[in-house]
Design a protein around this motif. Sequence first.
Motif, PDB file in Angstrom:
ATOM      1  N   TYR A  23     -32.269  -1.800 -40.933  1.00  0.00           N
ATOM      2  CA  TYR A  23     -32.348  -3.030 -40.263  1.00  0.00           C
ATOM      3  C   TYR A  23     -33.719  -3.740 -39.861  1.00  0.00           C
ATOM      4  O   TYR A  23     -34.718  -2.840 -39.983  1.00  0.00           O
ATOM      5  N   ASP A  24     -33.816  -5.065 -39.727  1.00  0.00           N
ATOM      6  CA  ASP A  24     -34.987  -5.646 -39.237  1.00  0.00           C
ATOM      7  C   ASP A  24     -35.066  -5.591 -37.839  1.00  0.00           C
ATOM      8  O   ASP A  24     -34.237  -6.394 -37.252  1.00  0.00           O
ATOM      9  N   HIS A  25     -35.961  -4.948 -37.219  1.00  0.00           N
ATOM     10  CA  HIS A  25     -35.961  -4.795 -35.791  1.00  0.00           C
ATOM     11  C   HIS A  25     -36.760  -5.801 -35.212  1.00  0.00           C
ATOM     12  O   HIS A  25     -37.070  -5.728 -33.877  1.00  0.00           O
ATOM     13  N   THR A  26     -37.540  -6.736 -36.059  1.00  0.00           N
ATOM     14  CA  THR A  26     -38.482  -7.579 -35.518  1.00  0.00           C
ATOM     15  C   THR A  26     -37.736  -8.938 -34.980  1.00  0.00           C
ATOM     16  O   THR A  26     -38.624  -9.898 -34.637  1.00  0.00           O
ATOM     17  N   ARG A  27     -36.465  -9.187 -35.463  1.00  0.00           N
ATOM     18  CA  ARG A  27     -35.851 -10.413 -35.511  1.00  0.00           C
ATOM     19  C   ARG A  27     -34.620 -10.223 -35.179  1.00  0.00           C
ATOM     20  O   ARG A  27     -33.884  -8.933 -35.473  1.00  0.00           O
ATOM     21  N   GLU A  28     -33.712 -10.922 -35.233  1.00  0.00           N
ATOM     22  CA  GLU A  28     -32.168 -11.184 -35.267  1.00  0.00           C
ATOM     23  C   GLU A  28     -31.789 -10.880 -36.782  1.00  0.00           C
ATOM     24  O   GLU A  28     -32.108 -11.897 -37.442  1.00  0.00           O
ATOM     25  N   ASP A  29     -31.049  -9.848 -37.294  1.00  0.00           N
ATOM     26  CA  ASP A  29     -30.947  -9.337 -38.516  1.00  0.00           C
ATOM     27  C   ASP A  29     -29.676 -10.165 -39.079  1.00  0.00           C
ATOM     28  O   ASP A  29     -28.928 -10.686 -38.035  1.00  0.00           O
ATOM     29  N   VAL A  30     -29.678 -10.677 -40.313  1.00  0.00           N
ATOM     30  CA  VAL A  30     -28.611 -11.317 -40.845  1.00  0.00           C
ATOM     31  C   VAL A  30     -27.863 -10.369 -41.678  1.00  0.00           C
ATOM     32  O   VAL A  30     -28.465  -9.271 -42.285  1.00  0.00           O
ATOM     33  N   ALA A  31     -26.346 -10.054 -41.438  1.00  0.00           N
ATOM     34  CA  ALA A  31     -25.283  -9.023 -42.000  1.00  0.00           C
ATOM     35  C   ALA A  31     -25.681  -9.418 -43.563  1.00  0.00           C
ATOM     36  O   ALA A  31     -25.534 -10.474 -44.147  1.00  0.00           O
ATOM     37  N   GLU A  32     -25.575  -8.317 -43.957  1.00  0.00           N
ATOM     38  CA  GLU A  32     -25.400  -8.252 -45.630  1.00  0.00           C
ATOM     39  C   GLU A  32     -24.033  -8.708 -46.256  1.00  0.00           C
ATOM     40  O   GLU A  32     -23.331  -8.420 -45.623  1.00  0.00           O
ATOM     41  N   ASP A  33     -24.121  -9.296 -47.399  1.00  0.00           N
ATOM     42  CA  ASP A  33     -22.672  -9.250 -48.229  1.00  0.00           C
ATOM     43  C   ASP A  33     -22.167  -8.002 -48.467  1.00  0.00           C
ATOM     44  O   ASP A  33     -23.065  -7.029 -48.934  1.00  0.00           O
ATOM     45  N   LEU A  34     -21.081  -7.882 -48.604  1.00  0.00           N
ATOM     46  CA  LEU A  34     -20.494  -6.689 -49.170  1.00  0.00           C
ATOM     47  C   LEU A  34     -20.760  -6.580 -50.877  1.00  0.00           C
ATOM     48  O   LEU A  34     -20.753  -7.700 -51.443  1.00  0.00           O
ATOM     49  N   PRO A  35     -20.880  -5.369 -50.986  1.00  0.00           N
ATOM     50  CA  PRO A  35     -21.110  -5.056 -52.585  1.00  0.00           C
ATOM     51  C   PRO A  35     -19.962  -5.505 -53.439  1.00  0.00           C
ATOM     52  O   PRO A  35     -18.955  -5.336 -52.921  1.00  0.00           O
ATOM     53  N   ALA A  36     -20.038  -6.193 -54.563  1.00  0.00           N
ATOM     54  CA  ALA A  36     -19.021  -6.629 -55.299  1.00  0.00           C
ATOM     55  C   ALA A  36     -18.656  -5.788 -56.483  1.00  0.00           C
ATOM     56  O   ALA A  36     -17.882  -6.265 -57.052  1.00  0.00           O
ATOM     57  N   GLY A  37     -19.431  -4.555 -56.755  1.00  0.00           N
ATOM     58  CA  GLY A  37     -19.087  -3.939 -57.623  1.00  0.00           C
ATOM     59  C   GLY A  37     -17.765  -3.183 -57.912  1.00  0.00           C
ATOM     60  O   GLY A  37     -17.144  -3.114 -56.843  1.00  0.00           O
ATOM     61  N   ARG A  38     -17.339  -2.721 -58.905  1.00  0.00           N
ATOM     62  CA  ARG A  38     -16.094  -2.342 -59.164  1.00  0.00           C
ATOM     63  C   ARG A  38     -15.826  -0.998 -58.184  1.00  0.00           C
ATOM     64  O   ARG A  38     -14.590  -0.629 -57.703  1.00  0.00           O
ATOM     65  N   LEU A  39     -16.810  -0.169 -58.247  1.00  0.00           N
ATOM     66  CA  LEU A  39     -16.618   1.317 -57.613  1.00  0.00           C
ATOM     67  C   LEU A  39     -16.476   0.965 -55.823  1.00  0.00           C
ATOM     68  O   LEU A  39     -15.733   1.543 -55.360  1.00  0.00           O
ATOM     69  N   ALA A  40     -17.382  -0.229 -55.584  1.00  0.00           N
ATOM     70  CA  ALA A  40     -17.237  -0.552 -54.016  1.00  0.00           C
ATOM     71  C   ALA A  40     -15.607  -1.110 -53.799  1.00  0.00           C
ATOM     72  O   ALA A  40     -15.294  -0.746 -52.758  1.00  0.00           O
ATOM     73  N   ALA A  41     -15.296  -1.685 -54.678  1.00  0.00           N
ATOM     74  CA  ALA A  41     -13.855  -2.366 -54.357  1.00  0.00           C
ATOM     75  C   ALA A  41     -12.927  -1.172 -54.316  1.00  0.00           C
ATOM     76  O   ALA A  41     -12.061  -1.264 -53.676  1.00  0.00           O
ATOM     77  N   SER A  42     -13.206  -0.207 -55.404  1.00  0.00           N
ATOM     78  CA  SER A  42     -12.236   1.004 -55.454  1.00  0.00           C
ATOM     79  C   SER A  42     -12.150   1.614 -54.119  1.00  0.00           C
ATOM     80  O   SER A  42     -11.039   2.139 -53.455  1.00  0.00           O
ATOM     81  N   VAL A  43     -13.269   2.011 -53.283  1.00  0.00           N
ATOM     82  CA  VAL A  43     -13.512   2.493 -52.388  1.00  0.00           C
ATOM     83  C   VAL A  43     -12.921   1.789 -51.117  1.00  0.00           C
ATOM     84  O   VAL A  43     -11.780   2.144 -50.371  1.00  0.00           O
ATOM     85  N   ARG A  44     -13.012   0.626 -51.202  1.00  0.00           N
ATOM     86  CA  ARG A  44     -12.792  -0.466 -50.087  1.00  0.00           C
ATOM     87  C   ARG A  44     -11.338  -0.478 -50.047  1.00  0.00           C
ATOM     88  O   ARG A  44     -10.704  -0.681 -49.032  1.00  0.00           O
ATOM     89  N   SER A  45     -10.534  -0.464 -51.185  1.00  0.00           N
ATOM     90  CA  SER A  45      -9.139  -0.635 -51.274  1.00  0.00           C
ATOM     91  C   SER A  45      -8.330   0.663 -51.076  1.00  0.00           C
ATOM     92  O   SER A  45      -7.079   0.721 -50.962  1.00  0.00           O
ATOM     93  N   GLY A  46      -9.077   1.824 -51.075  1.00  0.00           N
ATOM     94  CA  GLY A  46      -8.453   3.137 -51.073  1.00  0.00           C
ATOM     95  C   GLY A  46      -7.797   3.724 -52.130  1.00  0.00           C
ATOM     96  O   GLY A  46      -7.311   4.560 -52.316  1.00  0.00           O
ATOM     97  N   GLU A  47      -8.235   2.965 -53.271  1.00  0.00           N
ATOM     98  CA  GLU A  47      -7.553   3.339 -54.734  1.00  0.00           C
ATOM     99  C   GLU A  47      -8.211   4.575 -54.973  1.00  0.00           C
ATOM    100  O   GLU A  47      -7.189   5.505 -55.747  1.00  0.00           O
ATOM    101  N   LEU A  48      -9.296   5.159 -54.645  1.00  0.00           N
ATOM    102  CA  LEU A  48      -9.959   6.625 -54.922  1.00  0.00           C
ATOM    103  C   LEU A  48      -9.418   7.669 -54.138  1.00  0.00           C
ATOM    104  O   LEU A  48      -9.417   8.681 -54.389  1.00  0.00           O
ATOM    105  N   GLY A  49      -8.387   7.216 -53.121  1.00  0.00           N
ATOM    106  CA  GLY A  49      -7.893   8.211 -52.096  1.00  0.00           C
ATOM    107  C   GLY A  49      -8.726   8.409 -50.865  1.00  0.00           C
ATOM    108  O   GLY A  49      -8.428   9.556 -50.094  1.00  0.00           O
TER     109      GLY A  49
END
Length: 399
Positions: free
Chosen positions: A282-308
């Motif tokens: 994180y950037d502790h010198t200022r108010e940080d901006v939240a990151e966008d969620l990763p859009a890759g297939r593996l990230a989506a699979s983990v986010r959905s619970g598809e991989l268990g």
Amino acid sequence: MVQEFHKVGVVGLGAMGAGITEVFARAGFEVTGVEIDDTALRGGRSRVAASLSKAVDKGKLTPQEQDAIEGRITFGTDRGALADADFVVEAVPERLDIKRDVFADLDRICPPGTILATNTSSLAVTEIAALTSRPGKVVGLHFFNPAPVMKLVEVVGTVLSEPGTVDLAAEVAKRIGKTPVVVGDRAGFVANALLVPYINDAVSLYERRIASREEIDTAMTAAADLPMGPLALADLVGLDVCLAVLDVLWAEFRTPRYVASPLLRRMVAAGRLGRKSGRGFYDHTREDVAEDLPAGRLAASVRSGELGFDVAGLLLARHIDDAARMIGDGYATADDVDTAMRFGCGYPKGPVELLIARGADAVADTLGAAANAHFAPYDPAPLLAAIVRDGGSTLHDGS
């Protein structure tokens, strides 16, 4: 025997040493704090004064109590002032060459009966003890930052420790209001050996773009009610400190579990160390901006619970498994593990309590699913596997 202790010495008055000095003085001991030069000494003195003033402002001390505590502390730059100390704690930087110089002086200056304690969090206490002519009276006394607040002290004995030395050090820890966990000399002891690989797992997920930093941290605070997530914690601890602990663990055990994430190593090389440098994950010198969620297939699979499994489930499963491995190895008891993580890391529940809450079968299933997806390429700890096989419910069943 603790009641016979009157004078305590602390060598090194950085953040840890100043806190340790305050803790002993609060407990009624006469304390001599020693630094390398006048500049460092002024810094140490101001740290103690600022901490005590803050306690007064919060109503935790009266001004009269602050004066009494400060009156029990003597500051100086001459280690010879420790010639009549009963107990000395070394809290200098984590470099063996610096500690070698300190312990050579203390060994020469202090009476033969003085116990010498090192606050090291990563170096081998046995190696430090062997630098002296009194290795049986050298012990690890690992405080946690901030020392006046955190209740845990890891008391570390070695194969050279004389009978009673470790017990006496544990009694001292209790006398100053701490909760001791007594263990042997092994890389990382309990808390760091469990905490830092968990942080490294989170860094690896972030590096692989499985989840954003906020997603990782929020998942863990929600799932385990932790005070902060692993990436925010890495910034607080210091990325350089995390890397140093991982390198010590790797040097001792030589297993893939302790290989530092390449991203962690690169960030340290770049000087992005966390809060102390202004930037980490994180950037502790200022108010940080939240990151966008990763859009890759593996990230989506983990986010959905598809991989268990999800992010929190994976991080917790590996963390609990590390605890099971430590308990199964006989290094620490289940109670030691939970005590260390609750009082040293601020966990509401320790790993054993988390296992009870999640269930051994669920943890083992998550590890299996992660292995199938090439996230966690190792089998569950033998103790965890035995609990699942035999229908147990907690790591106490096999400890």
